[in-house]
Every structure is written in structure tokens, then in C-alpha cells.
Write a protein that holds these residues in place. Structure first.
Motif, PDB file in Angstrom:
ATOM      1  N   VAL A  15      -0.793  26.733  10.099  1.00 11.10           N
ATOM      2  CA  VAL A  15       0.611  26.538  10.473  1.00 11.10           C
ATOM      3  C   VAL A  15       1.083  27.708  11.324  1.00 11.10           C
ATOM      4  CG1 VAL A  15       2.965  26.231   9.625  1.00 11.10           C
ATOM      5  CG2 VAL A  15       1.044  25.242   8.362  1.00 11.10           C
ATOM      6  N   GLY A  16       1.760  27.405  12.421  1.00 10.53           N
ATOM      7  CA  GLY A  16       2.367  28.431  13.253  1.00 10.53           C
ATOM      8  C   GLY A  16       3.843  28.583  12.935  1.00 10.53           C
ATOM      9  N   TYR A  17       4.363  29.790  13.106  1.00 14.22           N
ATOM     10  CA  TYR A  17       5.781  30.057  12.855  1.00 14.22           C
ATOM     11  C   TYR A  17       6.402  30.771  14.047  1.00 14.22           C
ATOM     12  CZ  TYR A  17       5.227  28.885   7.912  1.00 14.22           C
ATOM     13  OH  TYR A  17       4.984  28.220   6.729  1.00 14.22           O
ATOM     14  N   ILE A  18       7.523  30.239  14.532  1.00 14.60           N
ATOM     15  CA  ILE A  18       8.369  30.932  15.500  1.00 14.60           C
ATOM     16  C   ILE A  18       9.639  31.320  14.759  1.00 14.60           C
ATOM     17  CG2 ILE A  18       9.785  30.663  17.568  1.00 14.60           C
ATOM     18  CD1 ILE A  18       7.619  28.836  18.709  1.00 14.60           C
ATOM     19  N   VAL A  19       9.938  32.609  14.753  1.00  8.35           N
ATOM     20  CA  VAL A  19      11.033  33.120  13.923  1.00  8.35           C
ATOM     21  C   VAL A  19      12.085  33.787  14.799  1.00  8.35           C
ATOM     22  CG1 VAL A  19      11.643  34.585  11.964  1.00  8.35           C
ATOM     23  CG2 VAL A  19       9.374  33.520  12.067  1.00  8.35           C
ATOM     24  N   PHE A  20      13.343  33.365  14.647  1.00  7.15           N
ATOM     25  CA  PHE A  20      14.467  33.962  15.363  1.00  7.15           C
ATOM     26  C   PHE A  20      14.914  35.216  14.618  1.00  7.15           C
ATOM     27  CE2 PHE A  20      15.823  29.457  16.857  1.00  7.15           C
ATOM     28  CZ  PHE A  20      14.809  29.466  17.810  1.00  7.15           C
ATOM     29  N   ASN A  21      15.147  36.295  15.390  1.00  6.67           N
ATOM     30  CA  ASN A  21      15.427  37.584  14.759  1.00  6.67           C
ATOM     31  C   ASN A  21      16.422  38.382  15.601  1.00  6.67           C
ATOM     32  OD1 ASN A  21      15.048  39.701  12.851  1.00  6.67           O
ATOM     33  ND2 ASN A  21      13.609  40.706  14.245  1.00  6.67           N
ATOM     34  N   LYS A  55      12.127  28.751  12.574  1.00  7.71           N
ATOM     35  CA  LYS A  55      13.044  29.127  11.505  1.00  7.71           C
ATOM     36  C   LYS A  55      13.756  30.423  11.874  1.00  7.71           C
ATOM     37  CE  LYS A  55      11.203  30.925   7.822  1.00  7.71           C
ATOM     38  NZ  LYS A  55      10.404  31.195   6.599  1.00  7.71           N
ATOM     39  N   SER A  56      14.635  30.858  10.998  1.00  7.98           N
ATOM     40  CA  SER A  56      15.421  32.073  11.229  1.00  7.98           C
ATOM     41  C   SER A  56      15.144  33.100  10.152  1.00  7.98           C
ATOM     42  CB  SER A  56      16.911  31.723  11.221  1.00  7.98           C
ATOM     43  OG  SER A  56      17.715  32.882  11.210  1.00  7.98           O
ATOM     44  N   ASN A  57      15.255  34.366  10.526  1.00  9.12           N
ATOM     45  CA  ASN A  57      15.194  35.440   9.532  1.00  9.12           C
ATOM     46  C   ASN A  57      16.455  35.488   8.684  1.00  9.12           C
ATOM     47  OD1 ASN A  57      12.705  36.680   9.521  1.00  9.12           O
ATOM     48  ND2 ASN A  57      13.207  38.193  11.078  1.00  9.12           N
ATOM     49  N   SER A  58      17.509  34.825   9.138  1.00 10.82           N
ATOM     50  CA  SER A  58      18.786  34.806   8.425  1.00 10.82           C
ATOM     51  C   SER A  58      18.927  33.521   7.635  1.00 10.82           C
ATOM     52  CB  SER A  58      19.940  34.912   9.431  1.00 10.82           C
ATOM     53  OG  SER A  58      21.171  34.570   8.838  1.00 10.82           O
ATOM     54  N   ASN A  59      19.474  33.606   6.428  1.00  9.91           N
ATOM     55  CA  ASN A  59      19.748  32.375   5.676  1.00  9.91           C
ATOM     56  C   ASN A  59      21.167  31.867   5.922  1.00  9.91           C
ATOM     57  OD1 ASN A  59      21.286  34.187   4.227  1.00  9.91           O
ATOM     58  ND2 ASN A  59      20.181  33.934   2.309  1.00  9.91           N
ATOM     59  N   LYS A  60      21.900  32.558   6.823  1.00 10.08           N
ATOM     60  CA  LYS A  60      23.253  32.120   7.171  1.00 10.08           C
ATOM     61  C   LYS A  60      23.297  31.385   8.504  1.00 10.08           C
ATOM     62  CE  LYS A  60      25.769  35.649   4.555  1.00 10.08           C
ATOM     63  NZ  LYS A  60      26.779  36.741   4.622  1.00 10.08           N
ATOM     64  N   PHE A  61      22.426  31.784   9.422  1.00  9.37           N
ATOM     65  CA  PHE A  61      22.404  31.177  10.750  1.00  9.37           C
ATOM     66  C   PHE A  61      20.985  30.784  11.129  1.00  9.37           C
ATOM     67  CE2 PHE A  61      26.464  33.316  11.173  1.00  9.37           C
ATOM     68  CZ  PHE A  61      27.189  32.494  12.042  1.00  9.37           C
ATOM     69  N   PHE A  62      20.818  29.541  11.599  1.00 12.12           N
ATOM     70  CA  PHE A  62      19.615  29.183  12.338  1.00 12.12           C
ATOM     71  C   PHE A  62      19.773  29.733  13.746  1.00 12.12           C
ATOM     72  CE2 PHE A  62      17.482  26.177  15.258  1.00 12.12           C
ATOM     73  CZ  PHE A  62      16.171  26.374  14.849  1.00 12.12           C
TER      74      PHE A  62
END
Length: 261
Positions: A15-21, A55-62
């Protein structure tokens, strides 16, 4: 994994992950989309994965969409560079053989929703956050495919209502309208997304890519052209090594070992 980037890519198993940070809201600018471009390219080139979770590193904002303060202070030419890169990135996701999965656990607004719409599947946490595109309240329309992809998902009447009103909705309403595929509890969404992605990750890459291509063709081809494409793709797959392995593993009652050939 380079956590200094505004967007980074890493791979875990199949599985690959692209993460917003980009705290606090993952509001994007040109630098964000340049990092996003590199992450998409890395994911598309990764032969080990069929599925990529965004996905996002934040649980408040995607993602809250474009950084409005920066957008307002930039020149038109500077903003156009960012918009052009955003469009290229979303088109690249849609054209990719990989399946992109949006994991939505926080506010998904404006251009952030356009990113989610460009994904092939959208899973959301069953909690309280906002989903919507309010560009009309700024005298604009969504410019990164939002009008087109939203309409294909939810139909003309619902798209008119959402885009002309510019109001945000809940993930529960997004699921009811067909904008979100499935809702999962906050505690279970990560595990459910992983399980789905792993099924694709260990699956037949050629058939997965062909399925995605055939489904999207249904949106802009006549039924006859779409059926012709489906037949062509199906006939190609029937001659593949993966198809032989699929039949053989079924007969031998064992898990298939696909090679993407």
C-alpha cells in the motif's frame, strides 16, 4: 519518509500513502502542489503497490483548499501557476493505473474536496466535519474539475444544489448523496481503509487498471464505444499470465500470486 515536505509519499507493504502535512488546515499553495506532484509520480512509479491512500497528518482537516490569504496577495500569474499544477496533479491521479483512495477524517473543503473527487474511492470517518465547495461565495467556481467530477458522482440536480448554494454538508449527508463511498467509525477507519487497500495491493494489477479505465470511459463514451473498449480490455486480460494464475489458483484452492503480466 520525508516529513519536512508539505506532501510526502511512503510505502508500507503493498500500500502506498500520500500524506498532507501543511498545518493547520493543509491549505495549499504552489509549493504544496509541487510536493504533491512528486508524491503522485513516486506512487505511480512504485511497482509494489496497486492502491494509494491519500490522507492528512491532521485529524481536523483533510484539506481546506487553496490558501486564500496567499491567493489574494499573489499576482494572477502566480496563482495561475498553482492552479495549473493542481489541475495536472488531479488529472494524473485519474489517469493512473493505481487506485487512489481518499481517507477523509476532517474538513474537506473547496480544492480539498476536488482532490477527494479526483480519487477513485472516498472513505470518511463517521464524525462531525464539513464537506463542500463554497467557491461561489467568492465569486468563483471550482476550477480543478469540481463541477465535472461532482456532477458525474451525484447527478445534475444535486450538483446544482451544492455548487450554487455553496453550503457545506456533513460526511453523513455526503454518503447519502453518493459523494462518499462508505462511512467508518473514527476508531476503525484507518483499519478499514488499510484492509481495502491491501486487497487491491495483492490483487491483479492489470485487471485493476482495466476496471478503472472501463468505468471512467462510461462517463464520456457512447454505450457502443464503451462496450467496444470493455471487450478489448477483457480480451487482452484473458491472454494474460495473471488470468491463467487466477484460474489455476481457484482450481488448486490457494491464494493467487499475481505478477502484473
Amino acid at each position: 519518509m520525508d516529513t519536512e515536505k508539505l506532501v510526502h509519499y511512503h510505502q508500507e507493504g503493498c500500500v502506498g500513502y500520500i500524506v498532507f502535512n501543511r498545518p493547520p488546515a493543509n491549505a495549499y499553495n504552489l509549493a504544496f502542489h509541487l510536493d504533491f506532484e512528486q508524491a503522485i509520480q513516486a506512487a505511480c512509479a512504485d511497482a509494489k503497490v496497486n492502491a494509494v491512500v491519500i490522507k492528512s497528518n491532521s485529524n481536523k482537516f483533510f484539506c481546506a483548499g487553496a490558501d486564500i490569504k496567499e491567493f489574494q496577495s499573489n499576482t494572477f500569474e502566480q496563482n495561475q501557476l498553482m492552479v495549473d499544477k493542481a489541475r495536472q496533479n488531479l488529472d494524473a491521479m485519474e489517469a493512473s493505473d493505481k487506485v487512489f483512495i481518499a481517507q477523509l477524517e476532517g474538513h474537506t473543503m473547496g480544492g480539498g474536496l476536488e482532490i477527494a473527487l479526483a480519487c477513485d474511492v472516498r472513505f470518511a470517518a463517521d464524525k462531525s466535519f464539513l464537506v463542500g465547495m463554497s467557491e461561489i461565495k467568492l465569486g468563483l467556481i471550482p476550477g480543478n474539475g469540481g463541477t465535472q467530477r461532482l456532477t458525474r458522482l451525484v447527478g445534475v440536480a444535486t450538483a446544482m444544489d451544492l455548487l450554487l448554494g455553496g453550503d457545506n454538508i456533513s460526511p453523513q449527508e455526503a454518503k447519502r448523496l453518493g459523494l462518499v463511498n462508505k462511512l467508518f467509525s473514527e476508531q476503525d477507519i484507518q483499519n478499514q481503509v488499510l484492509q481495502f487497500a491491501m486487497r487491491l495491493g495483492s490483487g491483479p494489477a492489470l485487471a485493476i487498471a482495466a476496471t478503472k479505465k472501463a468505468i471512467y470511459a462510461a462517463a464520456d463514451k457512447s454505450i457502443n464505444d464503451g462496450l467496444a473498449l470493455e471487450r478489448n480490455l477483457s480480451d487482452q486480460l484473458a491472454r494474460s499470465e495473471d488470468a491463467k494464475e487466477g484460474f489455476l489458483s481457484f482450481v488448486e484452492k490457494r491464494p493467487p500470486l499475481y505478477q502484473g503480466k
